[in-house]
Design an enzyme around this catalytic site. Structure first.
Site, PDB file in Angstrom:
ATOM      1  N   GLU A 168       1.030   0.838  -4.099  1.00  0.00           N
ATOM      2  CA  GLU A 168       0.778  -0.335  -4.933  1.00  0.00           C
ATOM      3  C   GLU A 168       0.841  -1.531  -4.012  1.00  0.00           C
ATOM      4  OE1 GLU A 168       3.499  -0.857  -8.245  1.00  0.00           O
ATOM      5  OE2 GLU A 168       3.076  -2.986  -8.053  1.00  0.00           O
TER       6      GLU A 168
ATOM      7  N   CYS B 184       4.750  -8.144  -8.834  1.00  0.00           N
ATOM      8  CA  CYS B 184       3.389  -7.674  -8.569  1.00  0.00           C
ATOM      9  C   CYS B 184       2.456  -8.079  -9.701  1.00  0.00           C
ATOM     10  CB  CYS B 184       3.389  -6.176  -8.373  1.00  0.00           C
ATOM     11  SG  CYS B 184       4.572  -5.330  -9.401  1.00  0.00           S
TER      12      CYS B 184
HETATM   13  P1  NAP Z   1       5.930  -4.522   3.401  1.00  0.00           P
HETATM   14  O1  NAP Z   1       6.000  -5.387   4.586  1.00  0.00           O
HETATM   15  O2  NAP Z   1       4.631  -3.868   3.121  1.00  0.00           O
HETATM   16  O3  NAP Z   1       7.075  -3.412   3.548  1.00  0.00           O
HETATM   17  C1  NAP Z   1       7.271  -2.399   2.578  1.00  0.00           C
HETATM   18  C2  NAP Z   1       7.867  -1.161   3.237  1.00  0.00           C
HETATM   19  O4  NAP Z   1       6.869  -0.518   4.026  1.00  0.00           O
HETATM   20  C3  NAP Z   1       9.022  -1.455   4.159  1.00  0.00           C
HETATM   21  O5  NAP Z   1       9.939  -0.390   4.095  1.00  0.00           O
HETATM   22  C4  NAP Z   1       8.366  -1.504   5.523  1.00  0.00           C
HETATM   23  O6  NAP Z   1       9.313  -1.152   6.482  1.00  0.00           O
HETATM   24  C5  NAP Z   1       7.277  -0.462   5.397  1.00  0.00           C
HETATM   25  N1  NAP Z   1       6.101  -0.779   6.215  1.00  0.00           N
HETATM   26  C6  NAP Z   1       5.398  -1.929   6.178  1.00  0.00           C
HETATM   27  N2  NAP Z   1       4.363  -1.859   7.038  1.00  0.00           N
HETATM   28  C7  NAP Z   1       4.424  -0.647   7.616  1.00  0.00           C
HETATM   29  C8  NAP Z   1       3.631   0.016   8.605  1.00  0.00           C
HETATM   30  N3  NAP Z   1       2.576  -0.588   9.161  1.00  0.00           N
HETATM   31  N4  NAP Z   1       3.963   1.250   8.960  1.00  0.00           N
HETATM   32  C9  NAP Z   1       5.045   1.861   8.424  1.00  0.00           C
HETATM   33  N5  NAP Z   1       5.836   1.285   7.500  1.00  0.00           N
HETATM   34  C10 NAP Z   1       5.537   0.042   7.099  1.00  0.00           C
HETATM   35  O7  NAP Z   1       6.320  -5.298   2.073  1.00  0.00           O
HETATM   36  P2  NAP Z   1       7.558  -6.254   1.745  1.00  0.00           P
HETATM   37  O8  NAP Z   1       8.440  -6.430   2.930  1.00  0.00           O
HETATM   38  O9  NAP Z   1       8.178  -5.721   0.541  1.00  0.00           O
HETATM   39  O10 NAP Z   1       6.892  -7.610   1.357  1.00  0.00           O
HETATM   40  C11 NAP Z   1       5.948  -8.228   2.173  1.00  0.00           C
HETATM   41  C12 NAP Z   1       4.763  -8.608   1.316  1.00  0.00           C
HETATM   42  O11 NAP Z   1       4.370  -7.496   0.500  1.00  0.00           O
HETATM   43  C13 NAP Z   1       5.008  -9.700   0.318  1.00  0.00           C
HETATM   44  O12 NAP Z   1       4.925 -10.963   0.910  1.00  0.00           O
HETATM   45  C14 NAP Z   1       3.920  -9.429  -0.691  1.00  0.00           C
HETATM   46  O13 NAP Z   1       2.713  -9.974  -0.263  1.00  0.00           O
HETATM   47  C15 NAP Z   1       3.794  -7.936  -0.711  1.00  0.00           C
HETATM   48  N6  NAP Z   1       4.474  -7.277  -1.858  1.00  0.00           N
HETATM   49  C16 NAP Z   1       3.714  -6.842  -2.882  1.00  0.00           C
HETATM   50  C17 NAP Z   1       4.302  -6.204  -3.947  1.00  0.00           C
HETATM   51  C18 NAP Z   1       3.491  -5.654  -5.063  1.00  0.00           C
HETATM   52  O14 NAP Z   1       4.046  -5.070  -5.968  1.00  0.00           O
HETATM   53  N7  NAP Z   1       2.181  -5.795  -5.075  1.00  0.00           N
HETATM   54  C19 NAP Z   1       5.677  -6.010  -3.979  1.00  0.00           C
HETATM   55  C20 NAP Z   1       6.443  -6.460  -2.909  1.00  0.00           C
HETATM   56  C21 NAP Z   1       5.813  -7.083  -1.852  1.00  0.00           C
HETATM   57  P3  NAP Z   1       9.402  -1.844   7.914  1.00  0.00           P
HETATM   58  O15 NAP Z   1       9.150  -3.292   7.708  1.00  0.00           O
HETATM   59  O16 NAP Z   1      10.790  -1.518   8.351  1.00  0.00           O
HETATM   60  O17 NAP Z   1       8.350  -1.152   8.693  1.00  0.00           O
END
Ligand code: NAP
Length: 535
Positions: free
Chosen positions: A291, A328
């Protein structure tokens, strides 16, 4: 026996002392260890710290990240547990899920206080989220007892038919060990024991969770409650593990591990896409249920706008700033038709926004991404800021923002559709209903689409609805998209980029479907048939 690296960066493995097992650790204590099967395992890779976003200060203890060796250990245990676990009865799994729910509740204020420190989310919100988390686990217990999830299907042999039909029976079985990436914005309900974990465990899949770095202590507390429930139920230890690691490496290694058969993820578009690439690059590709991003358009239909534009304006701002916009389903796009009614809506929304305080976001990284997203919108030609809330007074606080553009400019610049995670929205002003339909047709996939409508809007809504059905997983009338009921009829999913797989939901009873696969049994003797297919 658990293993750990002999030294930072070294690859030799040596057994971990049996004194590190959880049984010697008080249940409320956070130690900074990973939970691998029945063991508490101290990682020897980079150390991570939980951060209080309200102060920017680290919160102890240090968390000791793992690497490939720990991924290997957790996945090997999950694989070893799979056949035993998937063959437990639905009643056994239901009781196990209920025990996890009770274990989380028994963590009491310790859990809520830690989650509050790590996320800056209000206590009352976290208490509600804990209730939702326990409720989800109990919903899946009910689903298991009802039995429909298995879709046991019987087509008896027709030996007289030409050609004869064999005896055909079908049921759905667990897909295999599942990797779960918890969401930052729901440290309880979408994290270690959140919807994906509950659905996978209900289906009969062992789960390996990669803890979100934004709430490490919360993750450990909940992980220990699950670990205890595994032990109390006498299940194989590999049914659940919790990994911690700095950077992307541990998550990529987890998705790439051959034992893992599906992935549940909630987070950024970039993160979800990276995990999809890793899953597709495996010798055996696997499904990723990610998601990612959604701006949740709200369409203001003319009669509703005319009758109650000011009220809708105020309510929309309440929905926009709820949870600092970190949902979200946050309404990041509002579409209306120009005229006096829209003017009233705009004036009321801007008035309401003025009184809204800036508030602390979940992490410094998410705050920085919000600032960057708002700056990007501000820089776009044809889009202008028309109002904002109060200025920040503390660390990592987001100021609510409303931008405005015309439909023509919105249609000309795809960047106006980018998700800005936080309390920011774009008002798109259309000349007429035709232009509103054109905007709707050009939208990317969404989790939700909302229509504000009155009876006199039905003809317009009948034109809009078929477009919205193609765009969103949930279509709402006269409400606001924030707030997702955990129910049988709920769909929290949608076309890309809202999710990576439009066919499923991450919330509600049918979330179990993503972790099941159908198997047909043709002409099997009674003695060999699975229990649900004998008769
Ligand atoms: P994120 O940066 O995508 O991280 C989510 C999880 O995935 C973390 O455990 C992260 O761990 C891991 N991850 C991220 N990129 C990865 C990669 N390239 N390879 C392997 N693992 C990876 O999301 P977030 O920290 O929760 O929030 C950042 C942004 O996500 C927000 O600013 C927002 O835009 C979006 N978000 C969207 C929703 C939704 O429901 N649509 C919800 C929350 C957040 P590591 O960082 O340790 O790798």
């Amino acid at each position: 026996m658990a293993f750990r690296r002999a030294g930072r960066g070294a690859h030799a493995l040596r057994p971990v002392s049996p004194f590190q097992t959880l049984t010697r650790i008080p249940s409320m204590q956070i130690t900074g260890d990973m939970l691998i099967g029945a063991q508490a395992v101290r990682g020897t890779e980079a150390t991570l710290q939980a951060i209080n976003p309200a102060t920017g200060q680290a919160i102890g203890p240090d968390f000791h990240g793992g690497g490939e060796a720990e991924v290997e250990r957790a996945c090997a245990l999950a694989e070893a547990a799979f056949d035993t676990y998937r063959n437990t009865t639905p009643e056994q799994r239901a009781a196990f899920l209920e025990a996890i729910a009770a274990g989380i509740e028994a963590l009491g204020d310790t859990l809520i206080e830690r989650a509050h420190l790590e996320s800056a989310l209000p206590i009352a919100r976290l208490q509600g989220e804990r209730g939702r988390t326990a409720g989800q686990l109990r919903l899946f217990a009910t689903v298991l007892r009802e039995g429909r999830w298995q879709q046991a299907t019987f087509e008896p042999a027709l030996p007289e038919r030409n050609p004869p039909r064999p005896d055909l029976r079908m049921q759905r079985i667990a897909i295999g060990p599942v990797a779960v990436f918890g969401a930052s914005n729901f440290p309880l309900a979408f994290s270690v024991a959140g919807g994906d974990t509950a659905a996978a465990l209900a289906a009969g899949c062992p789960v390996v969770v990669k803890a979100h770095p934004a709430h490490l202590g919360t993750s450990e507390l909940v992980g220990r409650a699950i670990q205890q429930a595994v032990r109390d139920a006498g299940l194989p230890e590999g049914v659940f593990s919790l990994l911690v690691g700095a950077g992307n490496a541990i998550g990529t290694a987890l998705v790439s591990h051959p034992a893992i058969q599906a992935v549940g993820f909630t987070g950024s578009r970039a993160g979800g896409m990276a995990l999809m690439r890793a899953a597709n690059a495996r010798p055996q590709p696997i499904p990723v249920y990610a998601e990612m991003s959604s701006i949740n358009p709200v369409f203001l239909l003319p009669a509703a706008l005319d009758a109650r534009g000011a009220e809708i304006g105020r309510q929309l701002v309440d929905s926009l700033v709820l949870g600092v916009g970190q949902f979200c389903t946050n309404p990041g796009l509002v579409i209306g038709i120009e005229g006096p009614a829209l003017d009233k809506f705009r004036a009321a929304a801007l008035g309401a926004l003025q009184g809204k305080p800036a508030a602390t976001m979940l992490t410094p990284g998410i705050h920085a991404a919000y600032e960057q997203g708002v700056a990007q919108l501000s820089s776009l030609a044809g889009l202008r800021r028309i109002g904002h809330g109060a200025d920040p007074v503390g660390a990592n606080q987001a100021r609510p923002e409303i931008f405005e553009t015309s439909a023509a400019q919105f249609l000309a610049d795809h960047r106006m559709q980018a998700e800005v995670f936080g309390p920011s929205t774009v008002l798109v002003v259309c000349r007429d209903m035709e232009e509103m339909l054109t905007v709707a047709r050009q939208l990317e996939g969404q989790l939700t689409a909302t229509m504000q409508l009155d009876d006199a809007d039905h003809a317009a809504a009948q034109r809009l609805l078929p477009v919205l059905e193609r765009k969103a997983g949930r279509v709402l009338c006269n409400g606001y998209p924030t707030g997702v009921e955990v129910a049988y009829a709920m769909v929290h999913g949608g076309p890309f980029p809202a999710t990576s797989d439009v066919r499923s939901t991450s919330v509600g009873a049918t979330a179990i479907d993503r972790f099941l696969r159908p198997v047909c049994y043709q002409n099997l003797p009674q003695a060999l048939l699975p229990a649900a297919l004998r008769k």
